[in-house]
Design a protein around this motif. Structure first.
Motif, PDB file in Angstrom:
ATOM      1  N   GLY A   1      47.158  22.256  30.274  1.00 44.54           N
ATOM      2  CA  GLY A   1      48.498  21.318  29.823  1.00 44.54           C
ATOM      3  C   GLY A   1      49.558  21.838  29.673  1.00 44.54           C
ATOM      4  N   TYR A   2      50.880  22.362  28.867  1.00 48.18           N
ATOM      5  CA  TYR A   2      51.421  22.631  28.951  1.00 48.18           C
ATOM      6  C   TYR A   2      52.278  23.877  28.693  1.00 48.18           C
ATOM      7  CZ  TYR A   2      51.694  18.353  31.862  1.00 48.18           C
ATOM      8  OH  TYR A   2      52.073  17.142  33.112  1.00 48.18           O
ATOM      9  N   LEU A   3      53.148  24.917  28.753  1.00 49.08           N
ATOM     10  CA  LEU A   3      53.518  25.421  27.556  1.00 49.08           C
ATOM     11  C   LEU A   3      54.751  24.922  27.207  1.00 49.08           C
ATOM     12  CD1 LEU A   3      54.035  28.597  26.952  1.00 49.08           C
ATOM     13  CD2 LEU A   3      55.687  29.154  29.358  1.00 49.08           C
ATOM     14  N   ILE A   4      54.295  25.221  25.387  1.00 55.50           N
ATOM     15  CA  ILE A   4      55.704  24.844  24.988  1.00 55.50           C
ATOM     16  C   ILE A   4      55.493  25.724  23.470  1.00 55.50           C
ATOM     17  CG2 ILE A   4      55.592  22.194  23.037  1.00 55.50           C
ATOM     18  CD1 ILE A   4      53.470  21.173  24.510  1.00 55.50           C
ATOM     19  N   GLU A   5      57.055  26.347  23.270  1.00 49.94           N
ATOM     20  CA  GLU A   5      57.379  27.207  23.215  1.00 49.94           C
ATOM     21  C   GLU A   5      58.666  27.057  22.083  1.00 49.94           C
ATOM     22  OE1 GLU A   5      58.028  30.054  25.950  1.00 49.94           O
ATOM     23  OE2 GLU A   5      55.937  31.075  25.191  1.00 49.94           O
ATOM     24  N   HIS A   6      59.559  25.656  22.555  1.00 54.63           N
ATOM     25  CA  HIS A   6      60.333  25.402  21.662  1.00 54.63           C
ATOM     26  C   HIS A   6      59.836  25.359  19.907  1.00 54.63           C
ATOM     27  CE1 HIS A   6      64.385  23.491  20.526  1.00 54.63           C
ATOM     28  NE2 HIS A   6      64.814  23.765  21.707  1.00 54.63           N
ATOM     29  N   PRO A   7      60.884  25.890  19.013  1.00 53.94           N
ATOM     30  CA  PRO A   7      60.667  25.525  17.922  1.00 53.94           C
ATOM     31  C   PRO A   7      60.676  24.222  17.057  1.00 53.94           C
ATOM     32  CG  PRO A   7      62.266  27.301  18.142  1.00 53.94           C
ATOM     33  CD  PRO A   7      62.227  26.721  19.680  1.00 53.94           C
ATOM     34  N   LEU A   8      61.430  23.551  17.789  1.00 58.22           N
ATOM     35  CA  LEU A   8      61.751  22.000  17.131  1.00 58.22           C
ATOM     36  C   LEU A   8      60.158  21.401  17.497  1.00 58.22           C
ATOM     37  CD1 LEU A   8      63.005  19.400  15.996  1.00 58.22           C
ATOM     38  CD2 LEU A   8      63.697  19.025  18.633  1.00 58.22           C
TER      39      LEU A   8
ATOM     40  N   ASN B   1      57.280  22.804  18.460  1.00 55.00           N
ATOM     41  CA  ASN B   1      56.277  23.155  17.638  1.00 55.00           C
ATOM     42  C   ASN B   1      56.284  22.372  16.206  1.00 55.00           C
ATOM     43  OD1 ASN B   1      56.588  26.606  19.197  1.00 55.00           O
ATOM     44  ND2 ASN B   1      55.238  24.826  19.998  1.00 55.00           N
ATOM     45  N   LYS B   2      57.732  22.244  15.856  1.00 55.83           N
ATOM     46  CA  LYS B   2      57.632  21.806  14.131  1.00 55.83           C
ATOM     47  C   LYS B   2      57.243  20.991  13.641  1.00 55.83           C
ATOM     48  CE  LYS B   2      60.882  21.330  10.950  1.00 55.83           C
ATOM     49  NZ  LYS B   2      62.451  20.869  10.984  1.00 55.83           N
ATOM     50  N   ILE B   3      57.299  19.376  15.210  1.00 53.51           N
ATOM     51  CA  ILE B   3      56.713  17.909  14.923  1.00 53.51           C
ATOM     52  C   ILE B   3      54.879  17.778  15.094  1.00 53.51           C
ATOM     53  CG2 ILE B   3      59.562  17.352  15.157  1.00 53.51           C
ATOM     54  CD1 ILE B   3      58.838  16.816  18.299  1.00 53.51           C
ATOM     55  N   GLY B   4      54.900  19.229  15.316  1.00 51.56           N
ATOM     56  CA  GLY B   4      52.932  19.156  15.680  1.00 51.56           C
ATOM     57  C   GLY B   4      52.931  19.578  16.930  1.00 51.56           C
ATOM     58  N   PHE B   5      53.673  19.905  18.245  1.00 50.03           N
ATOM     59  CA  PHE B   5      53.032  19.687  20.169  1.00 50.03           C
ATOM     60  C   PHE B   5      52.814  21.713  19.625  1.00 50.03           C
ATOM     61  CE2 PHE B   5      56.311  16.716  20.786  1.00 50.03           C
ATOM     62  CZ  PHE B   5      55.443  15.989  20.962  1.00 50.03           C
ATOM     63  N   LYS B   6      51.770  21.876  20.729  1.00 51.83           N
ATOM     64  CA  LYS B   6      51.486  23.760  20.933  1.00 51.83           C
ATOM     65  C   LYS B   6      51.624  23.586  22.608  1.00 51.83           C
ATOM     66  CE  LYS B   6      46.876  23.055  19.043  1.00 51.83           C
ATOM     67  NZ  LYS B   6      45.559  23.984  18.185  1.00 51.83           N
ATOM     68  N   THR B   7      50.967  24.687  22.789  1.00 51.83           N
ATOM     69  CA  THR B   7      50.387  24.856  24.570  1.00 51.83           C
ATOM     70  C   THR B   7      49.614  24.664  24.079  1.00 51.83           C
ATOM     71  OG1 THR B   7      52.425  26.734  24.233  1.00 51.83           O
ATOM     72  CG2 THR B   7      50.651  27.089  25.775  1.00 51.83           C
ATOM     73  N   GLY B   8      49.547  23.596  25.340  1.00 54.66           N
ATOM     74  CA  GLY B   8      47.574  23.362  26.008  1.00 54.66           C
ATOM     75  C   GLY B   8      47.357  21.607  25.455  1.00 54.66           C
ATOM     76  N   ASP B   9      49.073  21.671  25.351  1.00 55.40           N
ATOM     77  CA  ASP B   9      48.616  20.222  24.884  1.00 55.40           C
ATOM     78  C   ASP B   9      48.846  19.530  26.288  1.00 55.40           C
ATOM     79  OD1 ASP B   9      48.044  20.226  22.196  1.00 55.40           O
ATOM     80  OD2 ASP B   9      50.022  19.795  21.908  1.00 55.40           O
ATOM     81  N   ASN B  10      48.321  18.270  26.829  1.00 61.34           N
ATOM     82  CA  ASN B  10      48.422  17.469  27.466  1.00 61.34           C
ATOM     83  C   ASN B  10      48.609  16.691  28.263  1.00 61.34           C
ATOM     84  OD1 ASN B  10      47.810  17.062  31.063  1.00 61.34           O
ATOM     85  ND2 ASN B  10      45.803  17.256  30.758  1.00 61.34           N
ATOM     86  N   ILE B  11      50.232  16.739  28.080  1.00 60.89           N
ATOM     87  CA  ILE B  11      50.914  15.432  27.709  1.00 60.89           C
ATOM     88  C   ILE B  11      50.571  13.121  28.981  1.00 60.89           C
ATOM     89  CG2 ILE B  11      53.102  14.467  28.025  1.00 60.89           C
ATOM     90  CD1 ILE B  11      52.887  16.731  25.522  1.00 60.89           C
TER      91      ILE B  11
ATOM     92  N   LEU C   1      40.811  14.999  22.242  1.00 61.50           N
ATOM     93  CA  LEU C   1      41.333  13.802  21.961  1.00 61.50           C
ATOM     94  C   LEU C   1      42.440  13.652  21.896  1.00 61.50           C
ATOM     95  CD1 LEU C   1      39.660  14.704  18.788  1.00 61.50           C
ATOM     96  CD2 LEU C   1      38.746  13.222  20.586  1.00 61.50           C
ATOM     97  N   GLU C   2      42.936  12.275  22.164  1.00 61.04           N
ATOM     98  CA  GLU C   2      44.200  11.429  22.530  1.00 61.04           C
ATOM     99  C   GLU C   2      44.215  11.341  21.316  1.00 61.04           C
ATOM    100  OE1 GLU C   2      46.782  10.507  24.779  1.00 61.04           O
ATOM    101  OE2 GLU C   2      44.493  10.879  25.809  1.00 61.04           O
ATOM    102  N   GLN C   3      47.000  11.841  21.270  1.00 63.68           N
ATOM    103  CA  GLN C   3      46.537  11.715  19.655  1.00 63.68           C
ATOM    104  C   GLN C   3      48.246  11.106  20.123  1.00 63.68           C
ATOM    105  OE1 GLN C   3      46.237  15.719  17.177  1.00 63.68           O
ATOM    106  NE2 GLN C   3      44.992  16.362  19.262  1.00 63.68           N
ATOM    107  N   THR C   4      49.211  10.909  19.563  1.00 63.04           N
ATOM    108  CA  THR C   4      50.773  10.432  19.442  1.00 63.04           C
ATOM    109  C   THR C   4      51.188  10.709  18.610  1.00 63.04           C
ATOM    110  OG1 THR C   4      49.983   8.513  20.687  1.00 63.04           O
ATOM    111  CG2 THR C   4      52.056   8.828  19.951  1.00 63.04           C
ATOM    112  N   ILE C   5      52.454  11.578  18.832  1.00 59.02           N
ATOM    113  CA  ILE C   5      53.530  12.131  17.781  1.00 59.02           C
ATOM    114  C   ILE C   5      54.606  11.104  17.931  1.00 59.02           C
ATOM    115  CG2 ILE C   5      54.890  13.991  17.418  1.00 59.02           C
ATOM    116  CD1 ILE C   5      53.052  16.462  17.939  1.00 59.02           C
ATOM    117  N   THR C   6      55.004  10.770  16.715  1.00 57.25           N
ATOM    118  CA  THR C   6      55.976   9.824  16.808  1.00 57.25           C
ATOM    119  C   THR C   6      57.280  10.930  16.629  1.00 57.25           C
ATOM    120  OG1 THR C   6      55.477   7.809  15.608  1.00 57.25           O
ATOM    121  CG2 THR C   6      57.269   7.654  15.310  1.00 57.25           C
TER     122      THR C   6
END
Length: 447
Positions: free
Chosen positions: A141-148, A150-160, A191-196
């Protein structure tokens, strides 16, 4: 040195686009017998850096790098030469030409912008081909450190895997399609997930003070050099050594290193490195800032050799490049129109991200690479062409709008009306320029 390279690319790209855009007006004007009084790169408010008259035309360079212009006789433009317009029309004046000729003259600049972008995309496809990171080869996955994020549910390791309606085929597809996207799909723990995304996601992103990781690549910690001031100066480390574990904890990626070192400030810790096929162990000191004092970095080739991702390369023949260039051109056109649509919707807050000259400057990297330069220039050419098509008086699109009205209705707007329209359009443009550059200043001060 980096800022000098950025400014050089910015000025070269801007100058090229302005000159070619104005040539798009100049050439048909001359072909149709209209007199061109001035041809200027940049604006010559009060004085010029250079000027020379050849025939009926003064060619020059102004001191204010906000654009350029051609002054065509008998045309109500930014010069607002009302005295000349009060006289009887002359055969060589713009206003004396048939509407269809005036329409071609006004569309000439935009046509050249779009043609230039296509030629650049065609040339880049033929000379360089395409080279991109295969998104399916990303391991963790990807490095995801932006607070916004992270706030809406993404975290480092998510593979977009999907952004809006677009499947992520290469890594650049994520950033390229995020504007206007309503959702992002990803794989986490199999697991496949989706964030709106929030409706004002772009507005929140633009207003955020953080510049944390925004779906960035993850890299291993590869030794480049040990700093002279480092507590670990003299330790048996070589360029290319890769940190594998720190204090028994896995550090496959360097983003995993920071939280571990933060708990070890001022202490000594056992670190395992990979040197070729050999594992070596060293005891390193962590300073009070949770740093090892080791410069790290890794090349794209090294990342491929280590198996972190696969780089795909496509080469095109001369004939194939025509179609590939056209596809890239139309794709970028569609994306930019989509961006304008999103920016125009106040609910998205995307207008907060609109930038001026400083934002454009920062699009260029602080190193010189011709492929990057031409890619950016092609996009800016599309941007310039589309913006000039906007139906705002004082822009080409405003003139085109009135010309189409004249051709359809058979009635030409009066010169007085055109003067008023030009004045209104001018103030609209000034307001937009101030807003865009004001955004740049606001972000520089408060972000």
């Amino acid at each position: 040195m980096g800022i000098i390279i950025q400014i050089s690319q910015f000025l070269l790209g801007l100058s090229l686009l302005i000159i070619l855009h104005e040539l798009g007006h100049f050439i048909p004007a001359k072909l149709f017998g209209a007199r061109v009084e001035k041809f200027y790169l940049f604006f010559d408010v009060k004085f010029s850096l250079f000027k020379k008259k050849i025939g009926d035309t003064v060619y020059g360079i102004g001191w204010l790098p906000l654009g350029g212009y051609v002054k065509i006789s008998g045309m109500i433009d930014e010069s607002m030469d009302t005295e000349a317009m009060a006289e009887e029309p002359k055969p060589w004046e713009f206003r004396s030409k048939p509407a269809w000729q005036r329409l071609i003259i006004m569309l000439g600049g935009v046509f050249v912008n779009f043609l230039l972008a296509y030629v650049i995309y065609f040339s880049l496809s033929f000379v360089y081909g395409d080279r991109f990171i295969d998104a399916s080869s990303i391991q963790d996955g990807y490095l995801i450190e932006h607070p916004l994020l992270n706030k809406i549910g993404f975290k480092t390791g998510d593979n977009i895997t999907k952004v809006g309606d677009f499947d992520v085929v290469n890594v650049e597809d994520i950033r390229g399609n995020i504007i206007g996207a309503e959702s992002v799909s990803f794989e986490r723990d199999g697991l496949e997930q989706t964030i709106t995304l929030p409706e004002d996601f772009l507005g929140q992103l633009s207003s955020s003070k953080s510049r944390g990781g925004f779906f960035e690549m993850r890299f291993p910690f590869v030794v480049v050099a040990i700093q002279d001031s480092s507590l670990n100066k003299g330790v048996n480390l070589k360029e290319g050594d890769i940190i594998k574990t720190v204090g028994g904890k896995s550090t496959k990626y360097r983003d995993q290193l920071a939280p571990i070192l933060n708990d070890l400030k001022g202490q000594e810790v056992e670190v395992v490195f990979l040197r070729g096929d050999e594992q070596i162990t060293e005891r390193l000191k962590v300073d009070n800032n949770a740093k090892l004092g080791i410069v790290n970095g890794v090349s794209s080739k090294k990342m491929q050799d280590l198996g972190f991702y696969t780089m795909q390369t496509k080469e095109y023949s001369f004939g194939e490049s025509f179609g590939v260039g056209y596809h890239k051109f139309t794709t970028q056109m569609g994306k930019y129109f989509g961006q304008l649509k999103v920016i125009g919707d106040v609910k998205t807050g995307a207008y907060k991200g609109v930038g001026g000259f400083y934002a454009i400057l920062n699009v260029f990297p602080d190193f010189w690479n011709w492929q990057n330069f031409w890619t950016i220039t092609a996009f800016l050419s599309i941007m310039l062409g589309v913006l000039n098509l906007l139906p705002i008086p004082a822009l080409d699109g405003g003139h085109v709008m009135f010309l189409l009205y004249e051709m359809i209705s058979g009635r030409k707007p009066s010169d007085k009306f055109m003067e008023y329209a030009q004045t209104v359009g001018f103030f609209i443009l000034i307001a937009l320029v101030l807003f865009a550059n004001g955004n740049d200043i606001f972000k520089a001060i408060f972000n």
